[in-house]
Design a protein around this motif. Sequence first.
Motif, PDB file in Angstrom:
ATOM      1  N   GLY A  77      -3.104   2.414  -4.366  1.00 34.92           N
ATOM      2  CA  GLY A  77      -2.434   3.700  -4.518  1.00 34.92           C
ATOM      3  C   GLY A  77      -3.356   4.741  -5.123  1.00 34.92           C
ATOM      4  N   ASP A  78      -2.954   6.002  -5.023  1.00 33.97           N
ATOM      5  CA  ASP A  78      -3.830   7.087  -5.493  1.00 33.97           C
ATOM      6  C   ASP A  78      -3.194   7.944  -6.595  1.00 33.97           C
ATOM      7  OD1 ASP A  78      -1.996   8.252  -3.528  1.00 33.97           O
ATOM      8  OD2 ASP A  78      -3.145  10.084  -3.836  1.00 33.97           O
ATOM      9  N   SER A  79      -1.842   7.861  -6.759  1.00 33.68           N
ATOM     10  CA  SER A  79      -1.174   8.843  -7.631  1.00 33.68           C
ATOM     11  C   SER A  79      -0.390   8.183  -8.749  1.00 33.68           C
ATOM     12  CB  SER A  79      -0.197   9.692  -6.811  1.00 33.68           C
ATOM     13  OG  SER A  79      -0.879  10.456  -5.880  1.00 33.68           O
ATOM     14  N   GLY A  80       0.196   9.033  -9.603  1.00 36.89           N
ATOM     15  CA  GLY A  80       1.019   8.546 -10.709  1.00 36.89           C
ATOM     16  C   GLY A  80       2.207   7.732 -10.245  1.00 36.89           C
ATOM     17  N   ASN A  81       2.744   8.047  -9.063  1.00 35.45           N
ATOM     18  CA  ASN A  81       3.910   7.287  -8.601  1.00 35.45           C
ATOM     19  C   ASN A  81       3.536   5.889  -8.117  1.00 35.45           C
ATOM     20  OD1 ASN A  81       2.689   8.201  -6.240  1.00 35.45           O
ATOM     21  ND2 ASN A  81       4.619   8.490  -5.145  1.00 35.45           N
ATOM     22  N   ASP A  82       2.244   5.553  -8.158  1.00 34.18           N
ATOM     23  CA  ASP A  82       1.796   4.200  -7.809  1.00 34.18           C
ATOM     24  C   ASP A  82       1.554   3.340  -9.048  1.00 34.18           C
ATOM     25  OD1 ASP A  82       1.638   4.702  -4.971  1.00 34.18           O
ATOM     26  OD2 ASP A  82      -0.095   5.970  -5.439  1.00 34.18           O
ATOM     27  N   SER A  83       1.624   3.939 -10.226  1.00 29.36           N
ATOM     28  CA  SER A  83       1.210   3.220 -11.436  1.00 29.36           C
ATOM     29  C   SER A  83       2.013   1.939 -11.664  1.00 29.36           C
ATOM     30  CB  SER A  83       1.326   4.128 -12.660  1.00 29.36           C
ATOM     31  OG  SER A  83       0.440   5.215 -12.533  1.00 29.36           O
ATOM     32  N   THR A  99       0.797  -1.222   0.000  1.00 30.18           N
ATOM     33  CA  THR A  99       0.000   0.000   0.000  1.00 30.18           C
ATOM     34  C   THR A  99       0.832   1.276   0.000  1.00 30.18           C
ATOM     35  OG1 THR A  99      -1.767   1.199   1.150  1.00 30.18           O
ATOM     36  CG2 THR A  99      -0.226  -0.033   2.542  1.00 30.18           C
ATOM     37  N   ASP A 100       0.412   2.186  -0.871  1.00 29.07           N
ATOM     38  CA  ASP A 100       0.907   3.552  -0.789  1.00 29.07           C
ATOM     39  C   ASP A 100       0.435   4.126   0.563  1.00 29.07           C
ATOM     40  OD1 ASP A 100       1.807   6.173  -1.651  1.00 29.07           O
ATOM     41  OD2 ASP A 100      -0.313   6.639  -1.967  1.00 29.07           O
ATOM     42  N   ILE A 101       1.090   5.172   1.012  1.00 25.24           N
ATOM     43  CA  ILE A 101       0.716   5.737   2.317  1.00 25.24           C
ATOM     44  C   ILE A 101      -0.060   7.049   2.143  1.00 25.24           C
ATOM     45  CG2 ILE A 101       1.616   6.686   4.468  1.00 25.24           C
ATOM     46  CD1 ILE A 101       1.780   3.663   4.380  1.00 25.24           C
ATOM     47  N   ASP A 102       0.595   8.097   1.645  1.00 26.74           N
ATOM     48  CA  ASP A 102      -0.068   9.413   1.577  1.00 26.74           C
ATOM     49  C   ASP A 102      -1.212   9.414   0.567  1.00 26.74           C
ATOM     50  OD1 ASP A 102       1.532  10.607   3.501  1.00 26.74           O
ATOM     51  OD2 ASP A 102       3.045  11.219   2.037  1.00 26.74           O
ATOM     52  N   GLY A 103      -2.390   9.779   1.024  1.00 23.62           N
ATOM     53  CA  GLY A 103      -3.544   9.827   0.131  1.00 23.62           C
ATOM     54  C   GLY A 103      -4.146   8.460  -0.143  1.00 23.62           C
ATOM     55  N   THR A 104      -3.591   7.436   0.494  1.00 22.62           N
ATOM     56  CA  THR A 104      -4.116   6.071   0.311  1.00 22.62           C
ATOM     57  C   THR A 104      -4.485   5.480   1.671  1.00 22.62           C
ATOM     58  OG1 THR A 104      -2.859   5.746  -1.735  1.00 22.62           O
ATOM     59  CG2 THR A 104      -3.592   3.766  -0.591  1.00 22.62           C
ATOM     60  N   LEU A 105      -3.459   5.140   2.460  1.00 22.62           N
ATOM     61  CA  LEU A 105      -3.769   4.676   3.816  1.00 22.62           C
ATOM     62  C   LEU A 105      -3.912   5.865   4.777  1.00 22.62           C
ATOM     63  CD1 LEU A 105      -4.216   2.437   5.845  1.00 22.62           C
ATOM     64  CD2 LEU A 105      -1.746   2.122   6.001  1.00 22.62           C
TER      65      LEU A 105
END
Length: 285
Positions: free
Chosen positions: A216-222, A9-15
């Motif tokens: 994830g929520d952002s481009g860096n999660d793609s 899991t991504d953290i900021d904006g996700t968890l």
Amino acid sequence: MTSRPLIFTDIDGTLLDHFDYSFNHAIDVIEELNERHIPIIANTSKTFAEMEKLQQTIGINSPFISENGAVIYIPIGYFDEQPKDTVTQGYYWVKEFCPPRQHWLDLLAQQAVEFEDEYVGFSSFSVEELCEVTDLAPDKARLALVRHYSEPLLWKGDDVRKQEFIAHMTSLGAHMLQGGRFLHIGGESDKGKAMNWLAQVYANHYQAPVTTVALGDSGNDSAMLEAADIAIQIKSPTHDFPVLRKKQTIKSQECDSKGWAECITATVLTPSLVTSSTSASLTGA
Ligand SMILES: [Mg+2]
């Protein structure tokens, strides 16, 4: 043989919620996962210092992936044997995927002079300035500034110049990644490669196949979402869902930690709900 789920899991904006960094809506689900021994593995742009503290706050003791896939920290003894290609640092087995931060700072200083008025890097931020930009509390901002593999940049110029800058740095061997707030410069590592490496370590440890569930929520999660067996996009209060090459993703109805809890409940805790009454919608990307 049953496949074992791993949650990346991504953290900021996700968890953590985008605006107040809280994870209150996910607490019950985290406890349920801990009881079922399903690992929650942070895969984040956050630093070692930030994540070590956050692991304690959240109440998890799994390995974590830091600085957008640049490095994995595995608590010593978490697996029976030290995974191959790791080194011991403090209380962790560490797997590195790219050169250190100083390499990228030198590259910016020497090769990006024409752009120097258009961005501010973390290395020039004081704790107070970072607090202003991010709304982080001073103690958390202090931890965020201690980076080892990458440099987040706050872009101040226009979008055209930003694309020129990205192309220029990419031509010099840098990997540029747009996160929720910052443009990150670092090496050819990404959240997907790091996830796959760690998933293989788990599969060896379990002696069983694993199913990677990524959120994830952002481009860096793609890269992580595209590499995952189950890809979950968390709705953001500030931007649209990034477009992925992967054909199908689950998109949360709710934002941030509420969406996280909603989708984990639907996919991992009650899998049969995915195709019936879940509030998370399975859609083409
Ligand atoms: Mg995020």
